[in-house]
Design a protein around this motif. Structure first.
Motif, PDB file in Angstrom:
ATOM      1  N   THR A   1      22.512   9.228  55.866  1.00 21.63           N
ATOM      2  CA  THR A   1      22.723   8.390  54.680  1.00 21.63           C
ATOM      3  C   THR A   1      23.499   9.190  53.638  1.00 21.63           C
ATOM      4  N   PRO A   2      24.144   8.508  52.707  1.00 19.73           N
ATOM      5  CA  PRO A   2      25.035   9.203  51.778  1.00 19.73           C
ATOM      6  C   PRO A   2      24.322  10.004  50.702  1.00 19.73           C
ATOM      7  N   THR A   3      24.968  11.053  50.226  1.00 19.20           N
ATOM      8  CA  THR A   3      24.538  11.696  48.996  1.00 19.20           C
ATOM      9  C   THR A   3      24.921  10.765  47.847  1.00 19.20           C
ATOM     10  N   ARG A   4      24.446  11.055  46.680  1.00 20.86           N
ATOM     11  CA  ARG A   4      24.745  10.169  45.560  1.00 20.86           C
ATOM     12  C   ARG A   4      26.237  10.168  45.248  1.00 20.86           C
ATOM     13  N   GLU A   5      26.866  11.323  45.424  1.00 20.30           N
ATOM     14  CA  GLU A   5      28.298  11.404  45.165  1.00 20.30           C
ATOM     15  C   GLU A   5      29.070  10.515  46.152  1.00 20.30           C
ATOM     16  N   GLU A   6      28.687  10.608  47.424  1.00 21.63           N
ATOM     17  CA  GLU A   6      29.350   9.796  48.454  1.00 21.63           C
ATOM     18  C   GLU A   6      29.081   8.309  48.223  1.00 21.63           C
ATOM     19  N   GLU A   7      27.860   8.024  47.805  1.00 25.61           N
ATOM     20  CA  GLU A   7      27.457   6.653  47.496  1.00 25.61           C
ATOM     21  C   GLU A   7      28.409   6.048  46.460  1.00 25.61           C
TER      22      GLU A   7
ATOM     23  N   LEU B   1      26.464   6.801  57.511  1.00 18.93           N
ATOM     24  CA  LEU B   1      27.762   7.469  57.496  1.00 18.93           C
ATOM     25  C   LEU B   1      27.911   8.342  58.726  1.00 18.93           C
ATOM     26  N   PHE B   2      29.138   8.401  59.275  1.00 14.91           N
ATOM     27  CA  PHE B   2      29.452   9.469  60.217  1.00 14.91           C
ATOM     28  C   PHE B   2      29.593  10.769  59.441  1.00 14.91           C
ATOM     29  N   ASP B   3      29.004  11.822  59.979  1.00 16.40           N
ATOM     30  CA  ASP B   3      29.215  13.169  59.464  1.00 16.40           C
ATOM     31  C   ASP B   3      29.780  13.958  60.638  1.00 16.40           C
ATOM     32  N   ILE B   4      31.104  14.183  60.599  1.00 17.50           N
ATOM     33  CA  ILE B   4      31.768  14.859  61.714  1.00 17.50           C
ATOM     34  C   ILE B   4      32.042  16.295  61.323  1.00 17.50           C
ATOM     35  N   PHE B   5      31.452  17.223  62.064  1.00 23.95           N
ATOM     36  CA  PHE B   5      31.596  18.647  61.783  1.00 23.95           C
ATOM     37  C   PHE B   5      32.618  19.201  62.765  1.00 23.95           C
TER      38      PHE B   5
ATOM     39  N   HIS C   1      34.209  15.551  58.037  1.00 26.10           N
ATOM     40  CA  HIS C   1      34.686  14.200  57.750  1.00 26.10           C
ATOM     41  C   HIS C   1      33.476  13.314  57.486  1.00 26.10           C
ATOM     42  N   VAL C   2      33.487  12.636  56.362  1.00 22.16           N
ATOM     43  CA  VAL C   2      32.386  11.732  56.043  1.00 22.16           C
ATOM     44  C   VAL C   2      32.948  10.335  55.863  1.00 22.16           C
ATOM     45  N   MET C   3      32.459   9.379  56.645  1.00 24.08           N
ATOM     46  CA  MET C   3      32.999   8.030  56.570  1.00 24.08           C
ATOM     47  C   MET C   3      31.960   7.005  56.974  1.00 24.08           C
ATOM     48  N   PRO C   4      32.016   5.828  56.348  1.00 19.90           N
ATOM     49  CA  PRO C   4      31.050   4.775  56.669  1.00 19.90           C
ATOM     50  C   PRO C   4      31.165   4.395  58.141  1.00 19.90           C
TER      51      PRO C   4
ATOM     52  N   VAL D   1      37.316  11.419  89.772  1.00 19.47           N
ATOM     53  CA  VAL D   1      37.583  11.169  88.359  1.00 19.47           C
ATOM     54  C   VAL D   1      38.482  12.255  87.787  1.00 19.47           C
ATOM     55  N   ALA D   2      39.546  11.816  87.076  1.00 21.91           N
ATOM     56  CA  ALA D   2      40.505  12.757  86.497  1.00 21.91           C
ATOM     57  C   ALA D   2      40.264  12.973  85.006  1.00 21.91           C
ATOM     58  N   ARG D   3      39.851  11.915  84.334  1.00 22.33           N
ATOM     59  CA  ARG D   3      39.605  12.086  82.894  1.00 22.33           C
ATOM     60  C   ARG D   3      38.583  11.064  82.414  1.00 22.33           C
ATOM     61  N   PHE D   4      38.041  11.335  81.260  1.00 25.71           N
ATOM     62  CA  PHE D   4      37.071  10.440  80.632  1.00 25.71           C
ATOM     63  C   PHE D   4      37.560  10.053  79.243  1.00 25.71           C
ATOM     64  N   THR D   5      37.197   8.850  78.829  1.00 23.24           N
ATOM     65  CA  THR D   5      37.380   8.486  77.428  1.00 23.24           C
ATOM     66  C   THR D   5      36.056   7.933  76.912  1.00 23.24           C
ATOM     67  N   GLU D   6      35.836   8.140  75.621  1.00 24.26           N
ATOM     68  CA  GLU D   6      34.664   7.541  74.986  1.00 24.26           C
ATOM     69  C   GLU D   6      35.059   6.959  73.641  1.00 24.26           C
ATOM     70  N   ALA D   7      34.512   5.794  73.344  1.00 25.50           N
ATOM     71  CA  ALA D   7      34.666   5.183  72.020  1.00 25.50           C
ATOM     72  C   ALA D   7      33.274   5.089  71.410  1.00 25.50           C
ATOM     73  N   VAL D   8      33.102   5.723  70.268  1.00 24.53           N
ATOM     74  CA  VAL D   8      31.783   5.803  69.618  1.00 24.53           C
ATOM     75  C   VAL D   8      31.750   4.862  68.422  1.00 24.53           C
ATOM     76  N   ALA D   9      30.848   3.899  68.462  1.00 29.23           N
ATOM     77  CA  ALA D   9      30.637   3.018  67.321  1.00 29.23           C
ATOM     78  C   ALA D   9      29.161   3.052  66.957  1.00 29.23           C
ATOM     79  N   VAL D  10      28.850   2.533  65.787  1.00 25.81           N
ATOM     80  CA  VAL D  10      27.457   2.436  65.351  1.00 25.81           C
ATOM     81  C   VAL D  10      27.172   0.978  65.040  1.00 25.81           C
TER      82      VAL D  10
END
Lengths: 258, 258
Positions: free
Chosen positions: A203-209, A220-224, A240-243, B192-201
């Motif tokens: 969930t977002p921090t207040r700043e991100e909110e 939110l996605f939090d991609i490291f 990367h932080v995104m809804p 199998v030669a390659r994989f793809t993934e699509a990540v959604a929430v």
DNA sequence: CAGTGGTCTAGACCACCAC
DNA sequence: TGGTGGTCTAGACCACTGC
């Protein structure tokens, strides 16, 4: 198949409104009927209607402006191609300097915009320091960007490069030039050999909110993201932080031969 | 820095309980005070307390058992390594037949368990049919698994292989043997030669809600995984569905030379 | 000022669980 | 039977918007 549990009124109303939105009864940008109207129409109390709409807000389906009304969201989900976005950016160095983000947004028929809101040496947060193998109070150059699609805020990206690498280089400039950070890192003897990403949802921090105009419950996605050079030294971290409702993350990799 | 907006009571209480959990005041498996107790303690109404706890439920921090109480969750987040999990599985073909999932769960000190709950030729859902380039009513062999960590349900994985490939092969068996599906596909001329993934929430369907013991608002990873053979034909699709709070997704890929 | 949504309470009824 | 949480309502007060 078991018996279906009974469904609460607020969930039923949420389902109903969700369907109406998907079927186009309420088009993108349109306002939903007001809460008192919905309450009267379905013989519910206003708090119950409010609770139904809260569900749709958390799903990202509608956006509320206080004092004005409830609006159907307009931005469709955007595809992020992790494994092609970095090379693609560098290939375009002869063009207009567009990066991967720009391409992704344009692919959806939207207008990308990005603002650097922070650029300075700092002591990075613990998880970043750990990833970059920095100790104590060692510094990193932080570059924080706010990103928009057709003026809607959709992402915050914050990157760090060890100050021992970045000090006195073009990485300190607002515009890192053709090919971006990774091209500059290559010129500095740190050509990137591989990337890793760890994807979590929170969930977002207040700043991100505030910036992303979210409720506190919206995921939110939090991609490291870590860039490793040929010596397997981590040379850059980006968070990367995104809804979640606005993005689909795409990955591709070769199968190892059996 | 802007001025901070005031914080509602239910959010403040949620923050407070969240901190208490993180600081160990309530340990994993422990019950929270009952809603009437919390209401009395903080001079709030029960609906307000209930709303605070709903936030923690949606975050996956607590789990509610009706008539019994509210419990702190016990399973820590599990790391899923997308880019190493498939080769790793095949390398272990001489071992006990453990796959990637088993390894991931054991790494966390938990006991993996998996049940095949569906195994038959079916007309796949539209997005799967499209990905496998099936038309009309063409069939695919579906294999649906329920997965557990120390008896807690944590994932539903459903895979499809075109019936034209799978019919009359070991893929129709409950146990696909050493190396699993990908080894059998290789033997059938579809390495199998390659994989793809699509990540959604997204939020759960009612079936997922029941099996994974979630609220309707709790976010799930929906990972759409495709295996491509050397001729760039999609030969298998798997959809992984899992609560976001219980997983971190890890990816790794080489940088393309500049 | 009227209309919008955000929040809160008191009180209630219900389903489920353990004893 | 008493305790747990799930839900609902009526009524209220507030902040914000737009006229």
């Amino acid at each position: 198949m078991g018996i279906e549990p009974p469904r609460s009124n607020y969930r039923q109303l949420a389902d109903l409104l969700r369907s109406a939105i998907h079927e186009g009864t309420y088009e993108p940008g349109a306002t939903l009927p007001s809460e008192p109207e919905l309450a009267a129409q379905y013989r519910l109390s206003r708090p119950t209607v409010n609770r139904a709409i809260l569900i749709l807000r958390n799903e990202g389906l509608v956006r509320v402006e206080r004092g004005r009304g409830t609006f159907v969201r307009e931005i469709p989900p955007i595809n992020r191609h992790a494994t092609t976005r970095y090379p693609r950016a560098s290939r375009e160095r002869d063009g207009l300097g567009r990066g991967a983000f720009d391409t992704e947004i344009r692919d959806m028929g939207l207008k990308p915009r990005s603002e650097v809101v922070q650029l300075e040496p700092v002591v990075p947060p613990e998880r970043v320091a750990h990833a970059l193998r920095l100790t104590d109070d060692q510094l990193a150059l932080v570059r924080k960007r706010h990103m928009f699609a057709s003026d809607a805020p959709i992402q915050v990206a914050t990157s760090w490069v060890p100050w021992s690498i970045a000090e006195g280089t073009p990485l300190e400039r607002r515009d890192t030039g053709p090919g971006g950070t990774y091209s500059r890192l290559a010129e500095l003897g740190h050509e990137v050999a591989r990337f890793t990403e760890a994807v979590a949802v929170r969930t977002p921090t207040r700043e991100e909110e505030t910036f992303l105009r979210l409720t506190e419950e919206q995921p939110l996605f939090d991609i490291f993201h870590i860039a490793w050079d040929a010596n397997d030294r981590p040379v850059e971290v980006t968070v990367h932080v995104m809804p979640t409702f606005q993005w689909v993350l795409n990955y591709e990799w070769p199968a190892e031969p059996q």
